[in-house]
Motif scaffolding. Structure first.
Motif, PDB file in Angstrom:
ATOM      1  N   ARG A 110       0.929  -1.279  -0.195  1.00 18.90           N
ATOM      2  CA  ARG A 110       0.175  -0.041  -0.036  1.00 18.90           C
ATOM      3  C   ARG A 110       1.187   1.123   0.023  1.00 18.90           C
ATOM      4  N   LEU A 111       0.325   2.377  -0.815  1.00 18.60           N
ATOM      5  CA  LEU A 111       1.248   3.565  -0.867  1.00 18.60           C
ATOM      6  C   LEU A 111       1.021   4.221   0.451  1.00 18.60           C
ATOM      7  N   CYS A 118      -2.217   0.737  -4.148  1.00 18.73           N
ATOM      8  CA  CYS A 118      -1.066   0.040  -3.934  1.00 18.73           C
ATOM      9  C   CYS A 118       0.030   0.444  -5.088  1.00 18.73           C
ATOM     10  N   ASN A 119       1.122  -0.203  -4.916  1.00 15.99           N
ATOM     11  CA  ASN A 119       2.288   0.110  -5.742  1.00 15.99           C
ATOM     12  C   ASN A 119       1.786  -0.623  -7.299  1.00 15.99           C
ATOM     13  N   TYR A 156       0.106  -5.486   1.233  1.00 16.88           N
ATOM     14  CA  TYR A 156       0.558  -5.518   2.468  1.00 16.88           C
ATOM     15  C   TYR A 156       1.003  -3.884   2.917  1.00 16.88           C
ATOM     16  N   ASN A 157       1.351  -3.775   4.004  1.00 17.87           N
ATOM     17  CA  ASN A 157       2.069  -2.469   4.603  1.00 17.87           C
ATOM     18  C   ASN A 157       3.454  -2.638   4.621  1.00 17.87           C
ATOM     19  N   ARG A 158       4.127  -1.777   4.288  1.00 18.13           N
ATOM     20  CA  ARG A 158       5.842  -1.990   4.688  1.00 18.13           C
ATOM     21  C   ARG A 158       6.019  -1.152   5.927  1.00 18.13           C
ATOM     22  N   VAL A 159       6.830  -1.657   6.881  1.00 20.67           N
ATOM     23  CA  VAL A 159       7.145  -1.120   8.108  1.00 20.67           C
ATOM     24  C   VAL A 159       8.362  -0.123   7.883  1.00 20.67           C
ATOM     25  N   ASN A 213      -5.983   0.741  -7.739  1.00 23.70           N
ATOM     26  CA  ASN A 213      -6.894   1.130  -6.660  1.00 23.70           C
ATOM     27  C   ASN A 213      -7.256  -0.491  -6.021  1.00 23.70           C
ATOM     28  N   ILE A 214      -6.892  -0.517  -4.585  1.00 24.63           N
ATOM     29  CA  ILE A 214      -7.013  -1.617  -3.954  1.00 24.63           C
ATOM     30  C   ILE A 214      -8.692  -2.099  -4.046  1.00 24.63           C
TER      31      ILE A 214
END
Length: 284
Positions: A110-111, A118-119, A156-159, A213-214
């Protein structure tokens, strides 16, 4: 059961399957259960958040589950013989080997400032094997021999890198304290034509790009979703190959769906526009 019925059934089974993956890959607080890699001295090293590394480890992590699914569904798994071959996995029905499906792993993040987007990711080549459905160049089986082409996707989300120290190792007893590099997974299954955009997915290479768009990805509401798979095939087989006047005395190659549908005298109102703006009511 005819091929169309097999495809519908397979999509339903895959969607049920991915519902079970959330608890397999996530801790109770949404972190990835993979924390890093371990050496023979029981030192744990965190992994990079590099998308290629994350994608490959996720694929390895999920592979035992894919094997279980294939057995339950009466399929054999055929892996790509070479790294650059399409697809990642071919599921071949044991009772009828003419029935086979593509399962391609797709992972993206996700951006951070636009979490409804998302990317994006690539959906395979529109080159030789896509144009010639009997070709075996860079593909496990001829494209036309597959009953369906499915993406098994993970968003997913990047930390934030500030919370992860890649310069140190950890003792095995510290495993639970290590922050995962990704978290908050969302799984989906979709036929690739349903989530395709009309733009290339990676620079100069002949790859089909996805929408971003997710919500539309989860719902399979890509640009071709109302037009149909035949339009998707026709467009990408002819991407940047049809030359038309540019209205300024010169010429241009068609590289967008609206111009292509108009050229083919189709109904442009069936094109689903890409939704890359902030949704109504969302202040982000």
């Amino acid at each position: 059961m005819n091929p169309k019925e097999y495809k519908i059934e397979s999509e339903e089974q895959l969607k049920k399957f991915v519902e079970s993956l959330q608890v397999y890959v996530s801790t109770d607080d949404g972190q990835w259960t993979v924390k890093g890699f371990i050496d023979v001295f029981q030192n744990v090293y965190t992994i990079s958040s590099d998308t290629k590394i994350v994608s490959k480890i996720l694929e390895i992590h999920l592979f035992p589950k894919i094997l279980d699914f294939a057995k339950q569904y009466g399929c054999k798994i055929v892996l790509a013989e070479h790294q650059n071959y399409y697809p990642d996995i071919s599921l071949v029905k044991a009772e009828n080997e003419k029935i086979k499906f593509v399962v391609d792993f797709k992972t993206t993040y996700r951006l951070p400032h636009k979490p409804y987007l998302c990317n994006g990711f690539t959906l395979g080549s529109h080159g030789k094997y896509f144009e010639d459905r009997s070709s075996t160049k860079n593909i496990q089986f001829p494209y036309g021999s597959y009953t369906g082409h499915f993406c098994l996707g993970i968003i997913y989300n990047r930390v934030d890198n500030a919370t992860i120290d890649e310069t140190r190792s950890y003792d095995l007893s510290e495993l639970q304290s290590i922050t995962s590099v990704i978290q908050d997974f969302q799984f989906f299954v979709a036929e690739k034509w349903r989530i395709a955009s009309d733009k290339s997915g990676s620079g100069n290479t002949a790859n089909i790009g996805s929408i971003n768009n997710i919500e539309d990805i989860i719902n399979g509401s890509g640009m071709f979703s109302k037009l149909g798979e035949e339009w998707f095939d026709d467009y990408w087989m002819n991407y940047r190959k049809i030359t038309v006047p540019d209205g300024k005395g010169g010429t241009q190659k068609i590289s967008n769906l609206k111009d292509f549908v108009s050229y083919r005298r189709g109904d442009t109102s069936l094109i689903v526009p890409k939704r890359n703006r902030v949704p109504k009511g969302d202040s982000q």
